[in-house]
Design a protein around this motif. Structure first.
Motif, short mmCIF file in Angstrom:
data_model
loop_
_atom_site.label_atom_id
_atom_site.label_comp_id
_atom_site.label_asym_id
_atom_site.label_seq_id
_atom_site.Cartn_x
_atom_site.Cartn_y
_atom_site.Cartn_z
N HIS A 212 41.26 -69.90 -3.84
CA HIS A 212 41.43 -68.68 -4.63
C HIS A 212 41.14 -67.45 -3.77
CE1 HIS A 212 40.77 -66.44 -8.71
NE2 HIS A 212 41.73 -65.90 -7.96
N ALA A 213 42.19 -66.77 -3.37
CA ALA A 213 42.07 -65.57 -2.54
C ALA A 213 41.39 -64.44 -3.30
CB ALA A 213 43.46 -65.13 -2.08
N PHE A 214 40.55 -63.69 -2.60
CA PHE A 214 39.92 -62.53 -3.24
C PHE A 214 40.97 -61.52 -3.68
CE2 PHE A 214 40.22 -61.24 1.20
CZ PHE A 214 40.58 -59.91 1.12
N GLN A 215 42.15 -61.50 -3.00
CA GLN A 215 43.21 -60.57 -3.36
C GLN A 215 43.75 -60.83 -4.78
OE1 GLN A 215 42.98 -62.70 -0.63
NE2 GLN A 215 44.88 -62.37 0.51
N ALA A 216 43.51 -62.04 -5.29
CA ALA A 216 44.03 -62.42 -6.62
C ALA A 216 42.92 -62.40 -7.67
CB ALA A 216 44.68 -63.81 -6.55
N ILE A 217 41.91 -61.56 -7.45
CA ILE A 217 40.88 -61.28 -8.45
C ILE A 217 40.87 -59.78 -8.65
CG2 ILE A 217 38.40 -61.28 -8.92
CD1 ILE A 217 38.21 -63.93 -7.43
N SER A 218 41.13 -59.34 -9.87
CA SER A 218 41.34 -57.91 -10.08
C SER A 218 40.10 -57.08 -9.79
CB SER A 218 41.87 -57.65 -11.49
OG SER A 218 41.16 -58.36 -12.48
N ALA A 219 38.91 -57.67 -9.87
CA ALA A 219 37.69 -56.92 -9.55
C ALA A 219 37.68 -56.44 -8.10
CB ALA A 219 36.46 -57.78 -9.81
N TYR A 220 38.45 -57.09 -7.23
CA TYR A 220 38.54 -56.68 -5.83
C TYR A 220 39.62 -55.62 -5.59
CZ TYR A 220 35.19 -60.19 -4.33
OH TYR A 220 34.04 -60.93 -4.14
N GLY A 221 40.35 -55.25 -6.63
CA GLY A 221 41.26 -54.11 -6.53
C GLY A 221 42.57 -54.38 -5.85
N GLY A 222 42.98 -55.66 -5.74
CA GLY A 222 44.24 -55.96 -5.06
C GLY A 222 45.48 -55.56 -5.82
N LEU B 255 47.36 -57.32 -7.80
CA LEU B 255 48.36 -58.36 -8.03
C LEU B 255 48.37 -58.86 -9.47
CD1 LEU B 255 48.30 -60.86 -4.99
CD2 LEU B 255 50.28 -59.64 -5.91
N ASN B 256 47.19 -59.11 -10.01
CA ASN B 256 47.06 -59.74 -11.31
C ASN B 256 45.79 -59.26 -11.99
OD1 ASN B 256 45.34 -61.06 -9.50
ND2 ASN B 256 45.44 -63.00 -10.58
N GLN B 257 45.57 -59.72 -13.20
CA GLN B 257 44.37 -59.38 -13.94
C GLN B 257 43.56 -60.65 -14.20
OE1 GLN B 257 43.33 -56.20 -14.74
NE2 GLN B 257 45.07 -55.63 -13.45
N THR B 258 42.27 -60.58 -13.90
CA THR B 258 41.36 -61.70 -14.14
C THR B 258 40.15 -61.17 -14.92
OG1 THR B 258 40.42 -61.30 -11.94
CG2 THR B 258 42.06 -63.06 -12.14
N PRO B 259 40.33 -60.84 -16.18
CA PRO B 259 39.26 -60.16 -16.92
C PRO B 259 37.99 -60.97 -17.07
CG PRO B 259 41.04 -60.88 -18.38
CD PRO B 259 41.54 -61.04 -16.99
N ASN B 260 38.09 -62.28 -17.13
CA ASN B 260 36.90 -63.10 -17.33
C ASN B 260 36.08 -63.24 -16.06
OD1 ASN B 260 37.38 -63.83 -20.18
ND2 ASN B 260 39.23 -64.76 -19.32
N ILE B 261 36.74 -63.48 -14.94
CA ILE B 261 36.03 -63.51 -13.66
C ILE B 261 35.45 -62.13 -13.37
CG2 ILE B 261 36.28 -63.86 -11.17
CD1 ILE B 261 38.54 -65.85 -11.83
N ASP B 262 36.19 -61.08 -13.71
CA ASP B 262 35.71 -59.71 -13.50
C ASP B 262 34.42 -59.42 -14.26
OD1 ASP B 262 38.01 -59.45 -12.04
OD2 ASP B 262 38.94 -57.93 -13.32
#
Length: 523
Positions: free
Chosen positions: A42-52, A54-61
């Motif tokens: 799981h790339a950090f770029q694909a976690i929205s908390a890291y500001g990439g 690309l996508n939204q990951t509200p629960n991980i965020d």
């Protein structure tokens, strides 16, 4: 799913009215529970908390909003099984013996779950571990053999093989919640490893997400058409380009390639139930036929391949994020949140088209860097940001520290507990990396190196002898090797000295490199 939702609602009502045994048993000062969530690739770029973006990951965020986000989390060896061995033991690959995916892992050596067990914790491992043999250190284990399957996977449940119908990510989430609800001893603190297969290759989405992003066209990263002119031999000779090395069937999900030849992907569909296969075909065949009819070439074809790859990858991430949401909701509704440490990470980073690549292995940033988010309301303030250089080497000592267990002297990592709480910002100024799996799939050459806050020095060896130096402040995408640039000669000398010191500190050497090379080539 509906049964569990009803159960959670009922427990929430009971908590509000009469209190809960769980709450009573986890008073302030009690040892914390631990939930260690690890996804695969799981790339950090694909976690929205890291500001990439690309996508939204509200629960991980939520873990970042309610706890801490680490902006410089890294691994010591960017490949699946060795990374997991480092996480368990708190020791570099050349010390714990698991240097690549092929060599066996010695479960008889100590690990931090064993330490927790000996000190009164109940432990469970559910999902993917990708280390041969029955996991040691766990009172309960339900693990995928090897890489596992996305659809109707087999599991080894305390060593006994069983196939379970359904989608792998959802099965692992359900099993984790069932263990928390029905199987653990509520009088003991617990440590649960909740480890997903997704988003590992070959990125097969859940039935409900098969058409997610169909109405979106993603622009490739700025470096997608990289010609590697600013790097050495290793970057040029790898075999992990989305446009050049990914497979028509396995990766792009075509039943026949543009020449009309069967790809073999039908064999993967054969594992599905009739209903699953029908849903898949209804979602993919119209898209596949449209692609074949278009007869794309050149840049258009390369961009189509990128979009097929990134959409499938992000679709699998969506199910992972759903599962994290279910678990966090469970903790909230049962009163366990306050005294439970929740960590989300990956076994390494991943290329999402940067430099034209998929996969990992390199010490370049996208592969080397991993997401790390952590919530523990008793100590970590919401919205905490941590910029220090932490590694997967540090998980074992950190979690033992939280549990009040003595950290073994032979562990090479350090506890980042004081960083997370804000009590201290004293920390290391450099981290060390090794990679051994060559010759092998993806043809990433053997290398080791050191990273500081600003610079990175890498040595590629075995069939070549090349050095690369990057100024991460001026060149964050690592496009220009400045090793032979006269302006960086003093930096180069300083980094070489640091590299020598850090190899000595951890006990690594050229002799180690040769020993593991010999073992690898003679397997």
């Amino acid at each position: 799913m509906k049964v569990r939702q009803f159960w959670l609602l009922l427990q929430g009502l009971l908590l509000g009215c009469v209190g809960s045994t769980a709450v009573a048993q986890h008073r302030e000062g009690d040892r914390p529970n631990i939930i260690f969530i690890m996804s695969d690739d799981h790339a950090f770029q694909a976690i929205s908390a890291y500001g990439g973006g690309l996508n939204q990951t509200p629960n991980i965020d939520r873990l970042a909003k309610e706890g801490a986000i680490f902006t410089r989390g890294f691994v010591t060896n960017s490949i699946c099984a060795p990374s997991r061995a480092v996480m368990l033991t708190g020791k570099h690959s050349f010390v714990n013996g698991k240097v690549d995916n092929r060599m066996r892992f010695d479960w008889n050596q100590d690990n931090f779950p064993k330490q927790l067990q000996r000190n009164g914790y109940q432990t469970a491992m559910i999902g993917k571990i990708h280390l041969d043999g029955l996991p040691q250190g766990f009172d309960y284990s339900m693990v995928l053999p090897g890489q596992g399957f996305y659809y109707n996977p087999d599991f080894l449940i305390n060593g006994e093989r069983k196939r379970i119908e359904g989608y792998c990510t959802e099965i692992i989430t359900d099993a984790a919640l069932d263990w928390l609800q029905d199987q653990r001893d509520p009088t003991k603190p617990f440590c649960l490893f909740y480890h997903q297969k997704a988003p590992h290759r070959n990125w097969q989405p859940a039935p409900r997400y098969l058409t997610l992003y169909d109405d979106t066209t993603f622009a490739p990263p700025a470096t997608y058409f990289d010609d590697y002119a600013g790097r050495g031999t290793a970057a040029k000779e790898q075999e992990m380009e989305v446009a050049g090395h990914a497979r028509w069937g396995h990766d792009f999900k075509l039943l026949v390639d543009p020449d009309g030849k069967p790809t073999g992907f039908d064999k993967q569909l054969a594992r599905m139930t009739e209903e699953q296969r029908k849903q898949w075909m209804n979602a993919y065949e119209p898209k596949n036929q449209a692609f074949l009819k278009a007869k794309l070439t050149g840049k258009d074809l390369a961009e189509w391949k990128y979009n097929r790859y990134i959409k499938d990858y992000l679709r699998t991430v969506r199910s992972v994020d759903d599962g994290v949401g279910e678990l966090l909701d469970y903790l909230d509704k049962t009163g366990l949140s306050e005294n439970t440490i929740v960590i989300y990470t990956s076994d390494q980073g991943f290329y999402l088209g940067e430099h034209g690549w998929f996969d990992k292995r390199f010490m370049y940033e996208e592969s080397f860097r991993t997401p790390l988010l952590m919530r523990y309301p008793n100590e970590i303030k919401p919205g905490t940001r941590i910029d220090e250089l932490v590694q997967n080497l540090d998980f074992a000592p950190t979690l033992l520290d939280y549990a009040g267990v003595r950290i073994p002297g032979d562990m090479q990592g350090e506890s980042f507990r004081d960083l997370a709480s804000g009590r201290s910002h004293r920390w290391r100024d450099a981290i060390y990396y090794t990679y051994y799996e060559y010759p092998a799939e993806h043809a990433v050459k053997r290398h080791y190196g050191i990273r500081t806050e600003r610079y990175k020095l890498i040595h590629f060896y075995y069939d070549i002898d090349e050095w690369e130096l990057y100024d991460l402040m001026k060149d964050p995408q690592e496009m220009h090797n400045v090793y032979n640039d006269p302006a960086y000669q003093s930096v180069k000398k300083k980094m070489h000295r640091k590299l020598t010191r850090i190899r000595k500190k951890y006990g690594d050497s050229d002799e180690n490199d040769q020993r593991f090379l010999h073992a690898y080539l003679n397997q």
